[in-house]
Enzyme design. Structure first.
Site, PDB file in Angstrom:
ATOM      1  N   TYR A  42       0.806  -1.122   0.062  1.00  0.00           N
ATOM      2  CA  TYR A  42      -0.156  -0.136  -0.041  1.00  0.00           C
ATOM      3  C   TYR A  42       0.961   1.271   0.064  1.00  0.00           C
ATOM      4  CZ  TYR A  42      -4.709  -1.879   0.768  1.00  0.00           C
ATOM      5  OH  TYR A  42      -5.998  -2.355   0.711  1.00  0.00           O
ATOM      6  N   LYS A  77       2.780 -15.239   2.385  1.00  0.00           N
ATOM      7  CA  LYS A  77       3.105 -16.245   1.122  1.00  0.00           C
ATOM      8  C   LYS A  77       4.795 -16.391   1.428  1.00  0.00           C
ATOM      9  CE  LYS A  77       1.785 -17.751  -2.721  1.00  0.00           C
ATOM     10  NZ  LYS A  77       0.842 -19.109  -2.877  1.00  0.00           N
ATOM     11  N   ASP A 109      -3.127 -18.365   0.480  1.00  0.00           N
ATOM     12  CA  ASP A 109      -3.986 -19.068  -0.457  1.00  0.00           C
ATOM     13  C   ASP A 109      -4.825 -19.973   0.307  1.00  0.00           C
ATOM     14  OD1 ASP A 109      -1.717 -20.238  -0.557  1.00  0.00           O
ATOM     15  OD2 ASP A 109      -1.548 -20.818  -2.499  1.00  0.00           O
ATOM     16  N   ASP A 121      -6.358  -7.022   4.216  1.00  0.00           N
ATOM     17  CA  ASP A 121      -7.549  -6.336   3.578  1.00  0.00           C
ATOM     18  C   ASP A 121      -8.315  -7.315   3.064  1.00  0.00           C
ATOM     19  OD1 ASP A 121      -8.987  -4.075   2.506  1.00  0.00           O
ATOM     20  OD2 ASP A 121      -7.875  -4.657   0.484  1.00  0.00           O
ATOM     21  N   ASP A 174     -12.340  -8.900   4.552  1.00  0.00           N
ATOM     22  CA  ASP A 174     -13.697  -8.873   3.946  1.00  0.00           C
ATOM     23  C   ASP A 174     -14.256 -10.335   3.692  1.00  0.00           C
ATOM     24  OD1 ASP A 174     -13.386  -6.118   3.499  1.00  0.00           O
ATOM     25  OD2 ASP A 174     -14.260  -6.087   1.546  1.00  0.00           O
TER      26      ASP A 174
END
Ligand code: IPM
Ligand code: MG
Length: 374
Positions: free
Chosen positions: A145, A192, A224, A248, A252
């Site tokens: 970000y 990851k 994942d 993020d 959600d």
């Protein structure tokens, strides 16, 4: 009983932000009355609303006021006119990102709690969600970000750097471990590390810190796989720690478990004043209709009270929220036929806090504010 005087910045923001935030202010006022506290509010601008009024998504006065406050209550950010225009130079979201950076709000905390009375709204099977109770710690001021962003002159190539320093990882990791210690003592790092250098640094730092919290069990999941596990078996999680962008996305995803995005609160904390906001967006289609769910905002106000060390007050707000859910006083997202308006829910919760419910309330008056759609 301790009496407190606190300065709270209120940023209503965009879309449904103003109407849900106003319910939280009602509830905070009821708490102040009930417990003898004084809350001073200062209203500030951010987001599309601020661009419309000042040309700037985060005016300097807003940063200044936030830096001098005890806590910030924020509504929502975003407007469709910017979403569909990738060339827009000024965007509402820049305001929120800059505020996070200016206040060093390095940890975003999102509890994922299920309510039995709403289990039928979840896309997951009830048996898989019963008792789900975990909390996501998302790093908020680093990573992709905030890395260098570039696009070449021909606009045929673009890049976003993902950068983390050890110090940035350490501070949020300590916080997550401290929460895990108070809870079921399990921490899962989502990364990851099979591909990304930054993720390998995260693993190293978490492994280095873990011995300081010996009672906490630590495990590691690739993002994942984590995305899949959150849906397959959400009960396995207690504290989930992750970097900015993974956080993020999975937060959600996790929000759908509960069945209503409108219910989830969040806190962004750092070195100074902390910011509290519902996790839902600005939901422009509902703006101004008095139908949005204010509970995400009201539960964020409860987190704000906890942050100010007002635990009894926070618990009372949560109790009031549960009371509305159990009695079917819910907004349209929860019951599209028999629903109550945003403002009515705010009033009911304030009444409950003020101790005027369930005995003294005039049920007929509540019914009058019910939707007329049958
Ligand atoms: C969130 C939002 C923000 C983010 C946007 C509005 C910039 O999605 O708080 O999760 O991506 O962090
Ligand atoms: Mg998001």
């Amino acid at each position: 009983m301790k009496i407190m005087e606190k300065n709270i910045v209120v940023i209503e923001g965009d879309g449904i932000g103003p109407e849900v935030t106003r319910q939280s202010v009602k509830v905070l006022n009821a708490i102040a009355d009930q417990f003898g506290h004084t809350f001073h509010y200062k209203h500030c601008l951010m987001g599309a609303d601020a661009i419309d009024k000042t040309g700037n998504p985060l005016p300097d006065e807003t940063i200044e006021a936030c830096l001098n406050s005890d806590a910030i209550l924020f509504g929502a950010i975003g407007h469709p006119k910017y979403d569909n225009d990738p060339t827009a130079k000024v965007r509402p979201e820049q305001g929120l990102l800059k505020l996070r950076k200016s206040l060093q709000l390095f940890a975003n905390i999102r509890p994922v709690t299920t309510y039995p009375s709403l289990a039928h709204l979840s896309p997951l099977k009830t048996k898989n969600i019963e008792g789900v109770d975990f909390i996501i710690f998302r790093e908020l001021t680093g990573g992709i970000y905030f890395g260098k962003k570039e696009v070449n002159e021909e606009k045929t190539q673009a890049s976003d750097d993902c950068v983390y320093t050890r110090e940035e990882i350490e501070r949020v990791t300590h916080l997550a471990f401290q929460y895990a210690q108070q809870r079921r003592k399990k921490l899962t790092l989502v990364d990851k590390a099979n591909v990304l250098e930054t993720s390998r640094l995260w693993r190293k730092v978490v492994q280095d810190i873990a011995p300081q919290y010996a009672e906490v069990t630590v495990d590691f999941l690739f993002v994942d796989n984590a995305a899949m596990q959150i849906i397959l078996n959400p009960k396995q999680f207690d504290v989930v720690l992750t970097e900015n962008m993974f956080g993020d996305i999975i937060s959600d995803e996790a929000s759908v478990i509960t069945g209503s995005l409108g219910l989830l609160p969040s806190a962004s904390i750092g070195k100074g004043a902390a910011l509290f906001e519902p996790i839902h967006g600005s939901y422009p289609q509902a703006a101004g209709k008095d139908i949005a769910n204010p509970l995400g905002s009201i539960l964020s106000a409860a987190m704000l009270l906890d942050h100010l060390a007002l635990a009894r007050e926070a618990a009372l707000v949560r109790e009031a929220v549960e009371w509305t859910l159990l009695n079917g006083f819910v907004t349209k997202d929860i019951d599209p036929i028999n629903f109550y308006f945003t403002s009515t829910i705010g009033e009911l919760i304030s009444e409950y806090v003020a101790n005027r419910i369930p005995g003294g309330i005039n049920k007929a008056n509540i019914e009058l504010r019910k939707s007329t759609i049958i």
